[in-house]
Design a protein around this motif. Sequence first.
Motif, PDB file in Angstrom:
ATOM      1  N   LYS A  62       0.727  -1.326   0.000  1.00  0.00           N
ATOM      2  CA  LYS A  62       0.014   0.135  -0.009  1.00  0.00           C
ATOM      3  C   LYS A  62       0.947   1.229   0.098  1.00  0.00           C
ATOM      4  N   ALA A  63       1.385   1.631  -1.008  1.00  0.00           N
ATOM      5  CA  ALA A  63       2.405   2.707  -1.167  1.00  0.00           C
ATOM      6  C   ALA A  63       2.756   3.048  -2.767  1.00  0.00           C
ATOM      7  N   GLY A  64       2.916   4.052  -2.899  1.00  0.00           N
ATOM      8  CA  GLY A  64       3.064   4.798  -4.534  1.00  0.00           C
ATOM      9  C   GLY A  64       2.010   4.673  -5.083  1.00  0.00           C
ATOM     10  N   GLY A  65       2.385   4.488  -6.688  1.00  0.00           N
ATOM     11  CA  GLY A  65       1.268   4.712  -7.739  1.00  0.00           C
ATOM     12  C   GLY A  65       0.248   3.913  -7.726  1.00  0.00           C
ATOM     13  N   VAL A  66       0.123   2.697  -6.893  1.00  0.00           N
ATOM     14  CA  VAL A  66      -1.004   1.782  -6.963  1.00  0.00           C
ATOM     15  C   VAL A  66      -1.914   2.411  -6.349  1.00  0.00           C
ATOM     16  N   LEU A  67      -1.645   3.219  -5.444  1.00  0.00           N
ATOM     17  CA  LEU A  67      -2.923   3.779  -4.687  1.00  0.00           C
ATOM     18  C   LEU A  67      -3.790   4.783  -5.478  1.00  0.00           C
ATOM     19  N   GLU A  68      -3.264   4.874  -6.858  1.00  0.00           N
ATOM     20  CA  GLU A  68      -4.062   5.501  -7.795  1.00  0.00           C
ATOM     21  C   GLU A  68      -4.910   4.760  -8.903  1.00  0.00           C
ATOM     22  N   THR A  69      -4.597   3.699  -8.875  1.00  0.00           N
ATOM     23  CA  THR A  69      -5.130   2.633  -9.701  1.00  0.00           C
ATOM     24  C   THR A  69      -5.822   1.325  -9.284  1.00  0.00           C
ATOM     25  N   LEU A  70      -5.587   0.848  -7.988  1.00  0.00           N
ATOM     26  CA  LEU A  70      -5.894  -0.193  -7.453  1.00  0.00           C
ATOM     27  C   LEU A  70      -7.040   0.182  -6.291  1.00  0.00           C
ATOM     28  N   THR A  71      -8.193  -0.493  -6.273  1.00  0.00           N
ATOM     29  CA  THR A  71      -9.138  -0.349  -5.007  1.00  0.00           C
ATOM     30  C   THR A  71      -9.197  -1.502  -4.379  1.00  0.00           C
ATOM     31  N   GLU A  72      -9.920  -1.314  -3.102  1.00  0.00           N
ATOM     32  CA  GLU A  72     -10.119  -2.412  -2.302  1.00  0.00           C
ATOM     33  C   GLU A  72     -11.283  -3.531  -3.087  1.00  0.00           C
ATOM     34  N   GLU A  73     -11.950  -3.100  -4.108  1.00  0.00           N
ATOM     35  CA  GLU A  73     -12.763  -3.795  -4.821  1.00  0.00           C
ATOM     36  C   GLU A  73     -12.033  -4.731  -5.968  1.00  0.00           C
ATOM     37  N   THR A  74     -10.711  -4.252  -6.056  1.00  0.00           N
ATOM     38  CA  THR A  74      -9.910  -5.109  -7.130  1.00  0.00           C
ATOM     39  C   THR A  74      -8.830  -5.719  -6.361  1.00  0.00           C
ATOM     40  N   SER A  75      -8.489  -5.455  -4.962  1.00  0.00           N
ATOM     41  CA  SER A  75      -7.059  -5.897  -4.567  1.00  0.00           C
ATOM     42  C   SER A  75      -7.127  -5.958  -3.085  1.00  0.00           C
ATOM     43  N   LEU A  76      -6.142  -6.497  -2.487  1.00  0.00           N
ATOM     44  CA  LEU A  76      -5.755  -6.734  -1.159  1.00  0.00           C
ATOM     45  C   LEU A  76      -4.394  -5.857  -0.880  1.00  0.00           C
ATOM     46  N   PHE A  77      -4.531  -4.724  -0.056  1.00  0.00           N
ATOM     47  CA  PHE A  77      -3.163  -4.248   0.440  1.00  0.00           C
ATOM     48  C   PHE A  77      -2.782  -4.779   1.544  1.00  0.00           C
ATOM     49  N   PHE A  78      -1.295  -4.911   1.654  1.00  0.00           N
ATOM     50  CA  PHE A  78      -0.615  -5.004   2.767  1.00  0.00           C
ATOM     51  C   PHE A  78       0.239  -3.783   3.392  1.00  0.00           C
ATOM     52  N   THR A  79       0.284  -3.597   4.228  1.00  0.00           N
ATOM     53  CA  THR A  79       0.762  -2.100   4.848  1.00  0.00           C
ATOM     54  C   THR A  79       1.970  -1.931   5.219  1.00  0.00           C
ATOM     55  N   GLU A  80       3.006  -2.860   5.670  1.00  0.00           N
ATOM     56  CA  GLU A  80       4.135  -2.979   5.990  1.00  0.00           C
ATOM     57  C   GLU A  80       5.036  -3.848   4.964  1.00  0.00           C
ATOM     58  N   PRO A  81       6.305  -3.159   4.717  1.00  0.00           N
ATOM     59  CA  PRO A  81       7.183  -3.720   3.653  1.00  0.00           C
ATOM     60  C   PRO A  81       7.788  -5.001   4.158  1.00  0.00           C
ATOM     61  N   THR A  82       7.276  -5.883   4.844  1.00  0.00           N
ATOM     62  CA  THR A  82       7.818  -7.041   5.690  1.00  0.00           C
ATOM     63  C   THR A  82       7.045  -8.365   5.183  1.00  0.00           C
ATOM     64  N   ALA A  83       7.918  -9.292   5.671  1.00  0.00           N
ATOM     65  CA  ALA A  83       7.429 -10.819   5.348  1.00  0.00           C
ATOM     66  C   ALA A  83       6.026 -10.953   5.651  1.00  0.00           C
ATOM     67  N   LYS A  84       6.162 -10.787   7.183  1.00  0.00           N
ATOM     68  CA  LYS A  84       4.865 -11.005   8.080  1.00  0.00           C
ATOM     69  C   LYS A  84       3.595 -10.293   7.380  1.00  0.00           C
ATOM     70  N   SER A  85       3.701  -9.045   7.124  1.00  0.00           N
ATOM     71  CA  SER A  85       2.663  -8.465   6.436  1.00  0.00           C
ATOM     72  C   SER A  85       2.204  -9.138   5.123  1.00  0.00           C
ATOM     73  N   LEU A  86       3.212  -9.268   4.398  1.00  0.00           N
ATOM     74  CA  LEU A  86       2.783  -9.948   3.065  1.00  0.00           C
ATOM     75  C   LEU A  86       2.200 -11.198   3.314  1.00  0.00           C
ATOM     76  N   LYS A  87       2.828 -12.203   4.217  1.00  0.00           N
ATOM     77  CA  LYS A  87       2.353 -13.448   4.442  1.00  0.00           C
ATOM     78  C   LYS A  87       0.766 -13.514   4.973  1.00  0.00           C
ATOM     79  N   ASN A  88       0.692 -12.436   5.992  1.00  0.00           N
ATOM     80  CA  ASN A  88      -0.907 -12.321   6.480  1.00  0.00           C
ATOM     81  C   ASN A  88      -1.852 -11.922   5.385  1.00  0.00           C
TER      82      ASN A  88
END
Length: 374
Positions: A307-333
Motif C-alpha cells: 500500500k504505497a506509491g502509484g498503485v494507490l491511484e489505480t487499485l481499489t479495495e474492490e479489485t485488490s488486497l493491500f498489505f501495509t508494511e514492507p515485511t514478510a509478516k505483512s505480505l504473508k498475512n
Amino acid sequence: MERSTESGRIETVLLHDWLTGFRGGERVLEAFCDIFPESPLYTLIHVPNTTSEKIEKRKIVASFLSKIPKIESHYRKFLPLFPSAAESLTIRENPRLILSSSHCVIKGVQKPKDCVHISYIHSPMRYLYDQYDNYFGKHAPLYQQWGGRTFRSYLTSWDLSSNDNVDYMVANSKFVQERIKKYYRRDSHVIHPFVELQDFREHAKKDLPKKDYYLMVTAFAPNKRVDLAVEVFNELGKPLKIIGSGQQDAWLRSFAKPNIEFLGNLSRDQVIHHMREARGFIFPGVEDFGITPLESLAAGTPVIAFKAGGVLETLTEETSLFFTEPTAKSLKNAVEKFENINFEHGRLVARAEEFSKEVFQSRIEGFINDVVPR
C-alpha cells in the motif's frame, strides 16, 4: 498531430533514455510514436530490434554508448557517463516540440532555439533520491557501493541543472508529481499511463477458472522487492511463478525453494496467459505507477499489493488486497487473507478499462495543443 511547413522543418523530435527492451516506458514511447509517426528519435543506447516495429522503423540517433560492445548487458555500469552521453546528442532538426520520455538523463539533451520541451517523467532517478539505499546500500556489491558514494553528488547536481532544459513536466502519477515537487522544486501535470486493453479483450469476456498458483511479472531490480515475495512463498510453500529477469536473478534463485518457479522472459501472449490463469498477482514493491497490476486486472486476476506509491491511484479495495508494511509478516498475512476473499470479475476488468491508450493519447495531445504555440 505531425505538421509540416513550407520550409520543410520537422515539427517534433522524440527522446527516450535507452532502447534495450520493451516494457512500460517503451509502451508510452510507442504511444508517442503513434501521435508523431514521422518524428526522429534520440536515445543514449539503441540495441536494434529490441523494442517494437513502430519504434524501430523511424530514424533513431544514439549516443557514443551504443558503440560499446555488449552494452545491452552492462549499460547500468556506465551510469556516470550518462550525462555526457546526453550532452553529446545534438538535435539536427529544427523542431517546434521536443517530447521526451524520461526516467534518467535524456531530458538533458540540449533543445534547439525556439522549441518547447515537454518531458513525460516516469520518475526522477529513484536510485539517486529516495531509493538510493536499495541500489547502493550495504547489500550491494562493493564496486557498486563505491560508485554510488563517488558519483551521487555529481549526478544529482547534473540532474537538477538539466531541468532548465525542460519547459513543462508531465508526471505519470500523483506519486511522481509529489516527488518532482520534492526533488526538482517544479510543478507538473499528471497524465496516467495506459493498459493495452486490446491484448486482454478475449480474457475479459468471461470469468474463467483459475489455477492454484500466484504470479509476479517484473524486472529483478532492488525496488521491485522480489526478494520479499520469495521469502514469503518459501515459508508458505505455495506455488509462485515469476516472469522476468534482471540484476538480482542469480541471487534470488539461490535461496528460492522448489515451489517457486522462475520462467524468465516470456512472449506477450505467454505473459497474458499466465496472468489469466493465476490465482492472484503479487506486487510487493513501491512503483511510480505500476502497469502490470492493471494488466492483471484486465486479465481478470486480483492483486496483492504493498500500500504505497502509484498503485494507490489505480487499485481499489474492490479489485485488490493491500498489505501495509514492507515485511514478510505483512505480505504473508495478506496472502492468507486473500484466499478467503471472492473478487468480482466484472469489477476487475472495469477498473482496468479506465486506463485506456486512447484516453492517454487524447490527454497528451490536448496538453501539447495547450502549451505549444501554433
